[in-house]
Design an enzyme around this catalytic site. Structure first.
Site, short mmCIF file in Angstrom:
data_model
loop_
_atom_site.label_atom_id
_atom_site.label_comp_id
_atom_site.label_asym_id
_atom_site.label_seq_id
_atom_site.Cartn_x
_atom_site.Cartn_y
_atom_site.Cartn_z
N ASP A 65 9.68 71.81 54.29
CA ASP A 65 10.54 70.65 54.56
C ASP A 65 9.71 69.64 55.34
O ASP A 65 8.65 69.97 55.86
CB ASP A 65 11.80 71.06 55.33
N GLU A 84 12.34 73.88 59.11
CA GLU A 84 11.53 73.86 60.34
C GLU A 84 11.73 72.59 61.14
O GLU A 84 11.86 72.62 62.36
CB GLU A 84 10.05 74.04 60.00
ZN LIG Z 1 5.30 71.57 60.84
#
Ligand SMILES: [Zn+2]
Ligand SMILES: *[C@@H]1O[C@H](CO)[C@@H](O)[C@H](O)[C@H]1NC(C)=O
Ligand SMILES: *[C@@H]1O[C@H](CO)[C@@H](O)[C@H](O)[C@H]1NC(C)=O
Ligand SMILES: *[C@@H]1O[C@H](CO)[C@@H](O)[C@H](O)[C@H]1NC(C)=O
Length: 515
Positions: A139, A204
């Site tokens: 992501d 994340e």
């Molecule tokens: Zn990262």
């Protein structure tokens, strides 16, 4: 034993044999052949990587084209597509590849949204070999051309050997480099020196929602045979390669001061009420001194002292103070020497004040007395600080300085994030293996560095699996992660892939007992 040592020994054996001149095979040579049956063929692997460079760049182009922004719920379909693409990249490589459902995310309005699945994979399951687990994420942070990008952030653009695109350095190229490292062994029909597992997530950038629970749930299954965890989700400090052995944690606070029942006109009520904003600014000013000393009792006492060894390590690190000033656009820093600067970015806590909710912040003038204001500030955590203790220290301290003001307003302090720091032993055999791999590819020792930022998942891996972790970045110091014009250089991407094939070999030379 390293590959060079094998080679050196081989030459010595050959040259000391008198029968060598007669072209008769000698016993030591035969022994050498046997003992090097699984010798590391770095040159072949490096050549393979060089000759597949364009394919690797195209793979990155495909991934950069996906706007896998985890913070934007409207992009969730793209994020799901990104996880599918990651699994599809891994599937043709044999191994066991799974998309693990980690449930749903609750949105502020009460609605729920499916979290992107976590991709797990396993290549090799030889119980005689060590097993490493590579963590990464696919992501990205938000990016729009209008934010000031020189190129379309979702159209990978090569300018002078730099590959520009959102997520190029953080973290798509490093994840691909790991996959290509395994692929290179396979393409050359070379046995993987260690079993390799992957855990690749898609949340994340917004706090790894659902991943902690998944790691806990799979501790005795997927993670049971993992010996070491590798994270390549950070960058070098200079042009010299780096290994990262620590990250700071973060305790994030809200301090709310509430007074009048509604916002008031300063011309009508000013001078008659005790203003919440004045109270809030007053207590915020007691957190840290102008020279950077944290004034909250107990915080400084908890910090692990700087050892002589650590001080010496900092001396050797390449860090350009002028460049740091240039990057930040300031002409005076908090300290004017390298060791103090590095130490205060990595191994001492700091207080940052981020904003005040409820304060007037639009352009123009408004003569309002806000009725309720909430300050946001955070304290970066280092060993041996404990977030639960920090919460108490901060709360007690703010209430005590607030009490001295004898204000009728109400103060409420809450800690909304309490992420612990992570620290590894840079003398550990795992880091020695990392140094050997860096030396083979880059012909230099790495800088041993820490990160001032927080990678909470490192601490989760450490606490749940109890395994040693190494952070092996390949991103450049000037990649602009999270910024406009993020990039990774071809050099870092391709040499980074070589670093990973080398590291897999170096790890395989460690003994199971050194875990
Ligand atoms: Zn990262
Ligand atoms: C272990 O590896 C072998 C050979 O690669 C494969 O056939 C088998 O399915 C693997 N087992 C697991 C549990 O991954
Ligand atoms: C990406 O940029 C190149 C060069 O500017 C352009 O030719 C190409 O059409 C762009 N691709 C997409 C998908 O926008
Ligand atoms: C600082 O940055 C500018 C461009 O922004 C550059 O021209 C200059 O050389 C830099 N100075 C140093 C000391 O790095």
């Amino acid at each position: 034993m390293s590959w060079q040592q094998h080679k050196a020994r081989g030459e010595r054996h050959t040259h000391t044999s008198s029968r060598d001149k007669m072209n008769v095979p000698v016993l030591p040579s035969i022994l050498l052949l046997i003992s090097t049956a699984h010798a590391f063929q770095y040159t072949e692997l490096a050549q393979h990587i060089d000759s597949h460079q364009e394919e690797y760049v195209e793979a990155l182009r495909d991934w950069i084209a996906i706007e896998s922004d985890s913070s934007n719920v409207l992009k969730r379909a793209e994020l799901h597509r990104m996880m599918d693409m990651t699994a599809q990249k891994l599937r043709p490589m044999g191994g066991t590849v799974e998309l693990v459902d980690i449930g749903e995310q609750e949105l502020p309005d009460g609605q729920t949204l499916a979290l992107p699945k976590v991709v797990t994979a396993q290549f090799g399951n030889d119980s005689n070999k060590l097993t490493v687990c590579v963590y990464g994420h696919v992501d990205v942070q938000p990016a729009k051309l209008e934010d000031g990008w020189a190129t379309d952030p979702y159209n990978l653009t090569d300018i002078n050997g730099n590959l520009y695109g959102r997520g190029a350095s953080d973290n798509k190229a490093p994840v691909l480099a790991w996959i290509h490292a395994v692929e290179a062994y396979q393409a050359l029909n070379m046995e993987l020196p260690v079993n390799v597992k992957f855990v690749i997530e898609g949340m994340e950038e917004t706090g790894s929602n659902g991943l902690d629970a998944m790691i806990v749930a799979q501790r005795d299954t997927f993670f049971s045979d993992v010996d070491y965890i590798i994270i390549s989700d950070c960058g070098w400090l200079s042009r010299r390669p780096a290994l990262t052995y620590g990250t700071r944690g973060n305790c994030y606070f809200f301090a709310e001061v509430e007074g009048p029942k509604q916002d008031l006109h300063s011309g009508v009520y000013g001078g008659s009420v005790i203003e919440p904003m004045t109270d809030l600014i007053g207590i915020l000013d007691t957190l840290i001194s102008p020279s950077g000393t944290i004034l909250i009792p107990g915080i400084r006492e908890a910090v692990a002292p700087l050892s002589d060894d650590e001080w010496k390590m900092y001396q050797d690190i390449q860090f350009d103070i002028e460049n740091h000033k240039n990057k930040t656009g300031v002409n005076q820093l908090m300290y004017n020497n390298k060791v103090d600067l590095l130490a205060h970015m990595w191994r001492y806590p700091t207080v940052s004040i981020h904003g005040i909710e409820g304060a007037f912040s639009d352009p123009g003038t408004k003569t309002v007395i806000p009725a309720k204001v909430t300050a946001k500030f955070s304290i970066r955590q280092v060993p041996n600080m404990d977030p639960a203790m920090v919460k108490k220290q901060v709360t007690d301290y703010l209430h005590s300085v607030f009490a001295k003001r004898k204000s009728p307003n109400k103060l409420k302090v809450t800690m909304v994030i309490g992420a612990k720091p992570w620290l590894a032993d840079p003398q550990h055999a795992l880091y020695e293996a990392g140094k050997a791999a860096v030396n083979r590819v880059f012909n230099t020792d790495p800088d041993l560095i820490r990160e001032g930022g927080t990678i909470p998942i490192a601490r989760t891996f450490q606490d749940v699996t109890r395994k040693s972790i190494i952070m092996m970045p390949i991103g450049g110091f000037d990649d602009g992660m999270h910024s406009q014009n993020e990039k990774i250089s071809r050099y870092n991407y391709i040499e980074g892939t070589k670093l990973f094939v080398s590291f897999l070999y170096e790890v395989s030379q460690l003994k199971k007992t050194s875990v």
